[in-house]
Design an enzyme around this catalytic site. Sequence first.
Site, PDB file in Angstrom:
ATOM      1  N   ALA A  77       0.746  -1.518   0.306  1.00 16.39           N
ATOM      2  CA  ALA A  77       0.071   0.110  -0.239  1.00 16.39           C
ATOM      3  C   ALA A  77       1.035   1.839   0.483  1.00 16.39           C
ATOM      4  CB  ALA A  77      -0.898   0.071   0.957  1.00 16.39           C
ATOM      5  N   HIS A  90       6.887   6.025   1.755  1.00 20.18           N
ATOM      6  CA  HIS A  90       8.046   4.864   1.184  1.00 20.18           C
ATOM      7  C   HIS A  90       8.462   5.105   0.494  1.00 20.18           C
ATOM      8  CE1 HIS A  90       3.345   2.834   2.752  1.00 20.18           C
ATOM      9  NE2 HIS A  90       4.409   1.978   3.726  1.00 20.18           N
ATOM     10  N   ARG A 122      -2.707   3.461   6.308  1.00 19.68           N
ATOM     11  CA  ARG A 122      -4.410   3.155   7.333  1.00 19.68           C
ATOM     12  C   ARG A 122      -4.794   4.746   6.114  1.00 19.68           C
ATOM     13  NH1 ARG A 122      -0.845   0.867  11.283  1.00 19.68           N
ATOM     14  NH2 ARG A 122      -1.601  -1.173  11.621  1.00 19.68           N
TER      15      ARG A 122
END
EC number: 6.3.2.1
Length: 280
Positions: free
Chosen positions: A34, A39, A189
Amino acid sequence: MTAPILRRLSDLRALTANWRKNGEAIGVVPTMGALHPGHLSLVEAAKNGTDRVIVTIFVNPTQFNNPEDLANYPRTEIEDAQKLAPYGVDAIYVPDPDEIYPQGFATTVSVTGLTSVMEGEFRPGHFDGVATVVAKLFLQTQADRAYFGEKDYQQLLVVRRMARDLDIPIEVIGCPTVREPSGLAMSSRNQRLSPEGVEIAAHKHRIMLDLANALKNGAPFDTLAAQASTDLLAAGFTQVEYIQLRCAESLNPLTHADRPARLFAAAWADGVRLIDNIPV
Ligand code: PAF
């Protein structure tokens, strides 16, 4: 060009053996997929700091203390590979579950001290799962450097301690949190927040910055934390788990920011648990 996706450890080992033979430095970015710009900033740091970059994607069941959280965790492998394509990473390691937890797996890596507070307190067993899977990923990739976001600052310290204690020859590098323009820390999230939830969540960073500024002016932490908690609830958060000021190295609690410190907060908005931290 999309990087090869490897699912077996033997394939990964064959690749890294060649790199090691050529004296190339290997960087690893461990993720649960995700992928978001946070990232990708780690991938960029790894590209700049090493010769070969492996991104790992593994939704690690043992670090979830809540089965619903595990079931709802976004799994987006194809999109993740597409997002990585422009970065020219050398391999995406998406281990089959039995490469991480083979039949009869019976070992847990447990870091004491650093894990007894905050995320460790509110998510029992979480850090054992993290330390175990990260130790395996370090040993499987044999990377020289690993890149982690400061968004999960406690995790960063736990992983660094684990690698030192186990003599795993890897440098653990922390990279700054990447934020939305509103200040909301990027997190996988966040995808589960409704548009209203995103608006509520965006208040958290400002409330934390206000608290940090007031601390710099010498106000006592306990009073400020109580006010910040009230402010979060007034902004629409449904529950505040903790707001804590801790030493940036030892994570010991502080009442004043009289040394390098970090302010940590965990709170629920729109059914999603959101954590953040900032330097003070
Ligand atoms: O931060 C994460 O995404 C995970 O905790 C990690 C480090 C990939 C271990 O599963």
